[in-house]
Write an enzyme that holds these catalytic residues in place. Structure first.
Site: not given
Ligand code: HXC
Length: 257
Positions: A65, A108, A111, A131
């Site tokens: 992200a 992300g 993911e 993260e």
């Protein structure tokens, strides 16, 4: 339609989406999400498309992200907007989606690859959930989909340390379905997607539903669900055609009905 962060193409019956933010290693920001929804939506309504390939660049599938977009947000911001819940729509794609991963698939990015139906990795791929090194935890399914894919020990190792694993380790632990040379990645993924797209659409969609159900329910309920879908395919013209073609030693001509 012109996209700012994606390159979208069709290759016969396959839709190809390339994440394209090279300056940020394809970090996933709100524009990427909005555009991915748009691209997925257009492929889903397009009857000629039977499968989708999602890929990035040689250096990065996606490095996570977008940290620069997230950094100023506080609890009220993320809670009120239910930040990142929009990715659920991507995970719920009905048509099969193959992730073709080269380089970094982190946070992300890892993911997003796991939201796809399976992952084909280049030998250069690196997966991780870093993260924890930023003072947060995975938020787009990393603690859940990764654990289901690779088991508790490996998921804890990755999520708690934030370390990366290479393609060989990712294949050994079941995160990726196969490894291919980096320069053949998109070609191999397109070939796999073209094979899927050539098959009877109702059976492909039901096969996907049935496998996904295994992750959500008990064995008994899953077997029952599978059997009912299996029964229902005997109502299709394609089941008659597929079996007749086998007996007559010819290629089937599926009508997707
Ligand atoms: C924003 C990013 C980024 C990211 C890289 N960049 N990752 N920008 N968000 N996630 C930017 C860098 O700031 C830099 O821009 C440019 O991309 C190139 O990156 P470098 O770091 O210079 O490249 P390199 O040295 O090759 O290192 C590659 C890397 C590193 C190891 C992948 O970039 C890295 O560690 N990135 C962050 C990985 C990460 O922590 N991901 C998880 C994010 S949190 P400039 O302008 O400086 O040149 C997350 C949560 C998801 O994903 C769930 C909740 C939303």
């Amino acid at each position: 339609m012109a996209y700012e962060t994606l390159i979208v193409e069709t290759h016969e019956a396959v839709g190809l989406i390339r994440l394209n933010r090279p300056q940020a290693l394809n970090a996933l920001n709100s524009t990427v999400l909005a555009e991915l929804k748009q691209a997925y939506g257009s492929f889903h309504v397009d009857e000629t498309i039977g499968a989708i390939v999602l890929t990035g660049s040689e250096k990065a599938f996606a490095a996570g992200a977008d940290i620069k977009e997230m950094q100023p947000l506080d609890f009220a911001d993320v809670y009120k907007s239910d930040f990142i819940s929009g990715w659920d729509e991507i995970a719920k794609a009905r048509k099969p989606v193959i992730a073709a991963v080269s380089g970094f698939a982190l946070g992300g990015g890892c993911e997003l690859a796991m939201m796809c139906d399976f992952i084909i990795a280049a030998d250069t791929a690196k997966f991780g959930q870093p993260e924890i090194t930023l003072g947060i935890i995975p938020g787009m399914g990393g603690s859940q989909r990764l654990t289901r894919a690779v088991g508790k020990a490996k998921a804890m190792d990755l999520v708690l340390t934030g370390r990366m694993m290479d393609a060989a380790e990712a294949e050994r632990c079941g995160l990726v379905s196969r490894i291919v040379p980096a320069d053949k990645l998109v070609e191999e993924a397109l070939a796999a997607a073209a094979k899927i797209a050539s098959l009877s659409r109702p059976s492909v969609l039901m096969a996907k539903e049935a496998v996904n159900r295994a992750l959500e329910t008990t064995l008994e309920e899953g077997l029952r669900f599978e059997r009912r879908l299996f029964h229902s395919l005997f109502a299709t013209e394609d089941q008659k055609e597929g079996m007749a073609a086998f007996i007559e030693k010819r290629k089937p001509v599926f009508k997707n009905r």
